[in-house]
Design a protein around this motif. Sequence first.
Motif, short mmCIF file in Angstrom:
data_model
loop_
_atom_site.label_atom_id
_atom_site.label_comp_id
_atom_site.label_asym_id
_atom_site.label_seq_id
_atom_site.Cartn_x
_atom_site.Cartn_y
_atom_site.Cartn_z
N UNK B 163 3.06 12.40 -8.16
CA UNK B 163 2.47 13.00 -7.67
C UNK B 163 2.39 11.54 -6.22
N UNK B 164 2.03 10.54 -7.16
CA UNK B 164 1.99 9.19 -6.39
C UNK B 164 3.58 9.44 -5.85
N UNK B 165 4.71 9.02 -6.48
CA UNK B 165 5.40 8.81 -5.27
C UNK B 165 6.19 10.26 -4.19
N UNK B 166 5.54 11.22 -4.37
CA UNK B 166 6.26 12.47 -3.38
C UNK B 166 5.17 11.66 -2.47
N UNK B 167 4.13 11.05 -1.98
CA UNK B 167 3.26 10.16 -1.42
C UNK B 167 2.87 9.21 -0.28
N UNK B 168 4.72 8.51 -0.77
CA UNK B 168 5.17 7.73 -0.65
C UNK B 168 4.41 6.25 -1.67
N UNK B 169 4.17 6.24 -2.41
CA UNK B 169 2.98 4.96 -2.81
C UNK B 169 4.90 4.52 -4.13
N UNK B 170 4.12 3.21 -4.10
CA UNK B 170 5.45 2.19 -4.52
C UNK B 170 4.87 2.07 -6.23
N UNK B 171 5.18 1.93 -6.98
CA UNK B 171 4.91 1.08 -8.53
C UNK B 171 4.85 -0.20 -8.55
N UNK B 172 4.44 -0.33 -9.50
CA UNK B 172 3.46 -2.15 -9.26
C UNK B 172 3.34 -2.83 -10.04
N UNK B 173 3.91 -3.84 -10.80
CA UNK B 173 3.02 -4.85 -12.04
C UNK B 173 2.84 -5.49 -11.50
N UNK B 174 1.87 -6.28 -11.88
CA UNK B 174 0.61 -7.58 -11.69
C UNK B 174 0.27 -8.30 -12.68
N UNK B 175 0.16 -8.90 -13.21
CA UNK B 175 -0.10 -10.24 -14.54
C UNK B 175 -0.81 -9.76 -15.47
N UNK B 176 -1.56 -9.89 -16.25
CA UNK B 176 -2.31 -9.21 -17.14
C UNK B 176 -3.14 -10.95 -17.54
N UNK B 177 -2.32 -11.90 -17.20
CA UNK B 177 -3.22 -12.95 -17.82
C UNK B 177 -3.33 -13.97 -16.69
N UNK B 178 -5.00 -13.93 -16.05
CA UNK B 178 -5.38 -14.44 -15.04
C UNK B 178 -6.17 -15.73 -14.98
N UNK B 179 -6.69 -16.45 -13.65
CA UNK B 179 -7.47 -17.77 -13.71
C UNK B 179 -8.70 -17.17 -13.30
N UNK B 180 -9.15 -16.47 -13.29
CA UNK B 180 -10.38 -16.12 -13.05
C UNK B 180 -10.85 -14.87 -13.17
N UNK B 181 -11.96 -14.23 -13.23
CA UNK B 181 -12.86 -12.86 -13.79
C UNK B 181 -12.13 -11.91 -12.29
N UNK B 182 -11.64 -11.38 -12.48
CA UNK B 182 -11.57 -9.90 -11.21
C UNK B 182 -13.19 -9.71 -10.61
N UNK B 183 -13.49 -9.82 -11.20
CA UNK B 183 -15.07 -9.02 -10.97
C UNK B 183 -15.78 -9.95 -11.25
N UNK B 184 -15.72 -10.89 -11.76
CA UNK B 184 -16.78 -11.50 -12.07
C UNK B 184 -17.73 -11.93 -12.97
#
Lengths: 453, 453
Positions: B163-184
């Motif tokens: 579904x997402x490919x058909x709607x022009x979305x591209x698959x990405x991968x983001x790092x799982x080890x991060x420096x700070x809390x995303x949502x605090x």
Amino acid sequence: MEDKIIAENELGDWRRSHYSFQISNSVINQVVTVIGWISSRRDHGNVLFVQLRDRFGDTQILVKKKELSETIFESLKSLKEHSSIAIRGRVVEQKNSSNEFEIMPEEVKILSVSNKSAPFLTQAISSIGIDTRLDLRAIDLRRNHLQNVFKIRNTILNSIRGYLSDNYFVEVNTPKMIATATEGGAALFPIFYYDREAFLAQSPQLYKEQLTMAFENVFEIAPIFRAEPSRTNRHLSEAMSIDVEKAYVDYNDMMDYLDNLIRFVIQSINEKNQMELKSLGIDLPDMSRPFSRITYSQLIENLQNSHKYIRWGDDISPKLLKDVFGDEFYFITDWPASTKPFYVKSKKMDLLTDSNTGDDSHVLSESFDLMYGSLELSSGSTRINNKVNLMDNMKKKGLSHKAFDYHLRVFDYGVPPHAGFGLGLERLLMAILKLDNIRDATFYPRDIDRLTP
Amino acid sequence: MEDKIIAENELGDWRRSHYSFQISNSVINQVVTVIGWISSRRDHGNVLFVQLRDRFGDTQILVKKKELSETIFESLKSLKEHSSIAIRGRVVEQKNSSNEFEIMPEEVKILSVSNKSAPFLTQAISSIGIDTRLDLRAIDLRRNHLQNVFKIRNTILNSIRGYLSDNYFVEVNTPKMIATATEGGAALFPIFYYDREAFLAQSPQLYKEQLTMAFENVFEIAPIFRAEPSRTNRHLSEAMSIDVEKAYVDYNDMMDYLDNLIRFVIQSINEKNQMELKSLGIDLPDMSRPFSRITYSQLIENLQNSHKYIRWGDDISPKLLKDVFGDEFYFITDWPASTKPFYVKSKKMDLLTDSNTGDDSHVLSESFDLMYGSLELSSGSTRINNKVNLMDNMKKKGLSHKAFDYHLRVFDYGVPPHAGFGLGLERLLMAILKLDNIRDATFYPRDIDRLTP
């Protein structure tokens, strides 16, 4: 004019009516809404040419002072590259524009203003140090060069999933937070897991092996974590691994699968990414024949015959490999058991020359590495599926049975014979596109020095 | 006989010639090689009926004492369920067998012997405590019930990607080890990252937002990590999140995408998994109309009108939701800005009743939650794309600008307006298949008490 403050507008009810690739003969003289960011501009005083980029490419916008309000014209004139705008305008033919059409704006919305000039051009290949680029990775990824790389990365992922599904593999996901080192002692990142110590998985090895019990043919495409303190152009602390495992086969079957998989990937890129390949100036590897296979022992003998200093049992350095192999894919098979992890099956002793001596220092394993030049892309093997043999091997490698109890207990219930491999996505991309630095094969690289962005 | 030691054979050059589903009219009277594990047996003295299971189902093997060597017959007779065997034999018609054929063995190889009896039957639905099952998860996953669940999980993943490919979305991968809390401040797992402290990503939020700059429409399907100390049937410490983010749209567009995505998923299951649904006894949710949408404020008013004790600004407990909503999908929209993370965009004040008082305690946000009954499946919103507004909001939430410098600096270069959502894969599977425990929607669950297998 550069310091003029330009007000941003809300998106409101404006939506794109056409992507750049949809601006074609069929919409000539129609009013369309195109949205994107400014990839480049030419200023001719009372006329501006703006290249508006969306996910698929550029649309040329022809902005004439006399046809827009002065405020809007002046705003557009002072907008920096990377700013986002929306244009409602009429499509006209323009033989000189790259895609043969341009848009004459009737209304303009400025959606997001770039306040700084990026330290690199979107057209540049690599005119600047990689650290400067990585510090602003989101903008760096807008560069044409990386756009091409990541379009091909997407083809690789899709073709791998397609190939494996067609071959009756099922996609699984295994835990990344684990209690013990999968391969014993190798560089692990420790975690605080509630009140306990745990680790980040450096491979889904034991889990994918277990899952052959229930699903027979499994694959996982997921991050792996390796605390390698090295600073090289071919190591990442967090990488994407394509892990494949299959019941009722051995390492020779898995070599065939891997060979065919890479072949299928290259063929898919060839079919889908001609434009990107051309822009990158890349010729795809020749895939007319299966990859050559050489045993570890034969390779050592060859190296020794060319007067290289190496002993049987040693690892083979990239430097030595470079002297023998060019930029091509090949397998090195039948590694000494001593160089491989505990779960790798040994070759039957009676196949060995010194089987009668009782000396197991020369035991070979049912294993292979897939190489590209001096770069290791994949490791695979037949795995041990018998509990007693597995426990023996763990003991030889100095691993505690107790620490692996959660894994060993499964072997009481008949683990099928199985084999598999892990394939590094970023290294595969490096090999196919001849990238210098593995960091450009991933979105946000992690290494000993870099934890942000 | 139970204690007889049965020798295991090497796989050698035996390979499967046919999967169970390929045993059909076209191979009658031919000799085939089938391989798998014993899912059940019936012993009639000199005749054994063995159900041999592969990835696709069972093949019946008819074993007659007089037609096999005594050793092999006795071995087969004493083999426990879950043992793996390979059979070379002739396909014959058998009207009484479940798939109308059976195989008369000519040669047998015993590949892997189960030494213990599993504490549950493959046919059982849930006759035993979940912890006993999870301790032997690899064998547990052989149960028909979970096989059906995970086949449907596979359909969900494939249909979402499609579904997402058909709607022009591209698959990405983001790092799982991060420096700070995303949502605090929310519950994070700390890591030792070389010589520094780091965290496991509880969501790819900031990265996927950044990536809209370069790729416009992105999605990621990857693990997220939440150190929630709760012991419930709906929380995991490691879960799969389907994260979607899109430039140049707002939260209403993303609600439409999410609604259509779920609709597409259900339709795919309906097309591909009739057998599994039947076996699970599940009717798919009614998808004839878009999901209903109710604003947070309206819902609070309704609850207050039915004499529930709740104040505007409170979270809404599952218990209260259960009183209002049945087992259906619905959106709760326009949450108070105070209940949402710093990157969520507020609704324009002039749309609010108390816009003139300067009091921002009643500010609403452009946000939604997708619910199924009392279960939250997804959260989404329009994101803030203006740097000044984002910094203001961080300040309000008590977050340090410095800690997010690596993120904020990107906003100097014109981040496009964008919106997105995160959708929990395991919870979606729970909702669709009406599973009692989220642990059965994942392969190897992680929670405060469980780190193995």
